[in-house]
Design an enzyme around this catalytic site. Structure first.
Site, PDB file in Angstrom:
ATOM      1  N   THR A   1       0.847  -1.195   0.000  1.00  0.00           N
ATOM      2  CA  THR A   1       0.000   0.000   0.000  1.00  0.00           C
ATOM      3  C   THR A   1       0.887   1.251   0.000  1.00  0.00           C
ATOM      4  OG1 THR A   1      -0.164   0.104   2.425  1.00  0.00           O
ATOM      5  CG2 THR A   1      -1.832  -1.204   1.265  1.00  0.00           C
TER       6      THR A   1
ATOM      7  N   ILE B   1       9.468   4.729   0.424  1.00  0.00           N
ATOM      8  CA  ILE B   1       9.783   3.389   0.911  1.00  0.00           C
ATOM      9  C   ILE B   1       8.902   2.342   0.219  1.00  0.00           C
ATOM     10  CG2 ILE B   1       9.723   1.918   2.970  1.00  0.00           C
ATOM     11  CD1 ILE B   1      10.394   4.480   4.615  1.00  0.00           C
TER      12      ILE B   1
ATOM     13  N   TYR C   1       1.292  10.783  15.314  1.00  0.00           N
ATOM     14  CA  TYR C   1       1.995   9.821  14.456  1.00  0.00           C
ATOM     15  C   TYR C   1       2.572   8.686  15.319  1.00  0.00           C
ATOM     16  CZ  TYR C   1       5.624   8.037  11.276  1.00  0.00           C
ATOM     17  OH  TYR C   1       6.432   7.223  10.503  1.00  0.00           O
TER      18      TYR C   1
HETATM   19  N1  LIG Z   1      10.446   8.446   5.509  1.00  0.00           N
HETATM   20  C1  LIG Z   1      10.871   8.106   6.711  1.00  0.00           C
HETATM   21  O1  LIG Z   1      11.905   8.589   7.209  1.00  0.00           O
HETATM   22  C2  LIG Z   1      10.107   7.068   7.510  1.00  0.00           C
HETATM   23  C3  LIG Z   1      10.653   6.658   8.742  1.00  0.00           C
HETATM   24  C4  LIG Z   1      10.000   5.679   9.472  1.00  0.00           C
HETATM   25  C5  LIG Z   1       8.818   5.132   8.984  1.00  0.00           C
HETATM   26  N2  LIG Z   1       8.294   5.553   7.817  1.00  0.00           N
HETATM   27  C6  LIG Z   1       7.040   4.938   7.367  1.00  0.00           C
HETATM   28  O2  LIG Z   1       7.225   4.342   6.104  1.00  0.00           O
HETATM   29  C7  LIG Z   1       6.013   4.413   5.357  1.00  0.00           C
HETATM   30  C8  LIG Z   1       6.268   5.082   4.025  1.00  0.00           C
HETATM   31  O3  LIG Z   1       6.772   6.383   4.270  1.00  0.00           O
HETATM   32  P1  LIG Z   1       7.399   7.282   3.096  1.00  0.00           P
HETATM   33  O4  LIG Z   1       8.192   8.346   3.749  1.00  0.00           O
HETATM   34  O5  LIG Z   1       8.024   6.425   2.068  1.00  0.00           O
HETATM   35  O6  LIG Z   1       6.048   7.923   2.507  1.00  0.00           O
HETATM   36  P2  LIG Z   1       5.852   8.924   1.277  1.00  0.00           P
HETATM   37  O7  LIG Z   1       7.139   9.113   0.534  1.00  0.00           O
HETATM   38  O8  LIG Z   1       5.150  10.118   1.805  1.00  0.00           O
HETATM   39  O9  LIG Z   1       4.872   8.076   0.354  1.00  0.00           O
HETATM   40  C9  LIG Z   1       3.569   7.845   0.778  1.00  0.00           C
HETATM   41  C10 LIG Z   1       2.876   6.941  -0.218  1.00  0.00           C
HETATM   42  O10 LIG Z   1       1.563   6.696   0.244  1.00  0.00           O
HETATM   43  C11 LIG Z   1       0.645   6.975  -0.794  1.00  0.00           C
HETATM   44  N3  LIG Z   1      -0.600   7.365  -0.145  1.00  0.00           N
HETATM   45  C12 LIG Z   1      -0.813   8.399   0.708  1.00  0.00           C
HETATM   46  N4  LIG Z   1      -2.072   8.349   1.170  1.00  0.00           N
HETATM   47  C13 LIG Z   1      -2.667   7.253   0.592  1.00  0.00           C
HETATM   48  C14 LIG Z   1      -3.948   6.645   0.690  1.00  0.00           C
HETATM   49  N5  LIG Z   1      -4.872   7.177   1.498  1.00  0.00           N
HETATM   50  N6  LIG Z   1      -4.218   5.495  -0.023  1.00  0.00           N
HETATM   51  C15 LIG Z   1      -3.251   4.954  -0.815  1.00  0.00           C
HETATM   52  N7  LIG Z   1      -2.005   5.484  -0.943  1.00  0.00           N
HETATM   53  C16 LIG Z   1      -1.724   6.614  -0.246  1.00  0.00           C
HETATM   54  C17 LIG Z   1       1.301   8.007  -1.660  1.00  0.00           C
HETATM   55  O11 LIG Z   1       0.838   7.865  -2.979  1.00  0.00           O
HETATM   56  P3  LIG Z   1      -0.214   8.856  -3.699  1.00  0.00           P
HETATM   57  O12 LIG Z   1       0.215  10.254  -3.363  1.00  0.00           O
HETATM   58  O13 LIG Z   1      -0.008   8.471  -5.127  1.00  0.00           O
HETATM   59  O14 LIG Z   1      -1.543   8.494  -3.157  1.00  0.00           O
HETATM   60  C18 LIG Z   1       2.761   7.529  -1.602  1.00  0.00           C
HETATM   61  O15 LIG Z   1       2.972   6.478  -2.515  1.00  0.00           O
HETATM   62  C19 LIG Z   1       5.011   5.156   6.239  1.00  0.00           C
HETATM   63  O16 LIG Z   1       4.214   4.234   6.946  1.00  0.00           O
HETATM   64  C20 LIG Z   1       5.908   5.920   7.205  1.00  0.00           C
HETATM   65  O17 LIG Z   1       5.265   6.199   8.426  1.00  0.00           O
HETATM   66  C21 LIG Z   1       8.908   6.515   7.055  1.00  0.00           C
END
Ligand SMILES: NC(=O)c1ccc[n+]([C@@H]2O[C@H](COP(=O)([O-])OP(=O)(O)OC[C@H]3O[C@@H](n4cnc5c(N)ncnc54)[C@H](OP(=O)(O)O)[C@@H]3O)[C@@H](O)[C@H]2O)c1
Length: 277
Positions: free
Chosen positions: A26, A32, A167
């Site tokens: 998802t 990530i 969060y």
């Molecule tokens: N980045 C970090 O440093 C970090 C650290 C620890 C944990 N995490 C966790 O890792 C995960 C991914 O984080 P990320 O930083 O890679 O996120 P990101 O770059 O913001 O990407 C978020 C993704 O989720 C999609 N999205 C958002 N809302 C949605 C919805 N309601 N339904 C379906 N798709 C949806 C977006 O696609 P669209 O815009 O196309 O919908 C995008 O593909 C999250 O759970 C985050 O909490 C991240």
């Protein structure tokens, strides 16, 4: 002991082959999630890419086709933070072997400014999305006797971030949900785990680093300064690359990880100052 293990076959290396498995990640149009989708597709899984718009899903599919020639891919545009979106997913992908609940939102906000709607939004997007999809797909996995469910949490699950308590709450909740679903799947061949990701080099985080240390610095220097000044606890001393999170998810999705369930696995660069999650 030997006879109990005989049925599992001899693992002679760490080659991971997910051919014949169907996987959903998802929120996988970028960050990530996109790296996890690439890792699963590279390992041979038929991989479902998800985001909210057809344009973002199509763009991610193009990226994956160029990164992983011959990948078996499907795109589903659906907001899986809603019950309707989860149903749309189920209609287009009736069965799954591997479910990676990666979708998650984050934003800094002082805790006393977070109103009821915002608390609910974080619960619905970050927790209930994964709860619903696991509830939809877990029974099929247990009936077939094989499956992998993973929830992508964060160091914030165990070290509540002062600047985004909502969060942190949502990521802590995932630990309980994951453990609970693992118990529901006990003895079935289905494993359920949480992956605790640490500070990771995504486009959003790169922008965040630029805002904090100045966006005129070369990336290596900006990252070094960000880690030293804002993430001094990290033992890695750099941001984690999305592929490093993906490697753990691909491993947990494989046969090799058959005895890992009900747990929380850290890929946080040692950021959390603890031995256990
Ligand atoms: N980045 C970090 O440093 C970090 C650290 C620890 C944990 N995490 C966790 O890792 C995960 C991914 O984080 P990320 O930083 O890679 O996120 P990101 O770059 O913001 O990407 C978020 C993704 O989720 C999609 N999205 C958002 N809302 C949605 C919805 N309601 N339904 C379906 N798709 C949806 C977006 O696609 P669209 O815009 O196309 O919908 C995008 O593909 C999250 O759970 C985050 O909490 C991240």
């Amino acid at each position: 002991m030997i006879s109990a293990l005989a049925g599992l076959g001899m693992i002679t290396g760490m080659d991971i082959d997910l051919t014949g498995r169907t996987a959903l990640v998802t929120g996988s149009t970028k960050g990530i999630g996109l790296a996890i989708a690439a890792g699963l597709a590279r390992a041979g899984a038929s991989t479902v890419v998800n985001g909210r718009s057809k344009a973002s899903v199509d763009s991610a599919l193009d990226t994956l086709r160029s990164q992983v020639p011959g990948a078996k891919l499907q795109g589903v545009a659906a907001d899986v933070a809603t019950a309707d979106g989860a149903e749309t997913m189920r209609e287009q992908v009736p069965d799954l072997d591997i479910l990676v609940n990666n979708l998650g939102i984050f934003e800094a906000r002082p805790v006393l400014d977070i109103d009821d709607d915002e608390w609910r939004r974080y619960f619905e997007v970050n927790v209930l999305s994964g709860v619903r999809l696991a509830r939809l797909y877990l029974p099929g996995m247990t009936e077939r006797g094989w499956g992998r469910v993973q929830f992508i949490a964060s160091d914030s699950a165990v070290v509540t971030p002062e600047e985004m308590v909502h969060y942190g709450m949502s990521k802590t909740a995932l630990l309980a949900v994951s453990r609970g679903y693992a118990k529901a799947a006990a003895g079935t061949g289905v494993t359920v785990n949480t992956v605790l990701a640490g500070p990771t080099h995504t486009a959003g985080v790169e922008k965040f680093v630029g805002e904090l240390v100045g966006d005129d610095l070369p990336w290596d220097e900006a990252q070094r300064r960000f880690m030293a000044e804002h993430r001094p606890n990290s033992l890695l001393k750099r941001l984690i690359e999305p592929e490093e999170i993906a490697n753990m998810v691909v491993y947990l999705s494989s046969e090799h990880a058959s005895a890992t369930t009900g747990g929380a696995v850290r890929v946080d660069g040692g950021y959390v100052d603890a031995i256990l999650p």
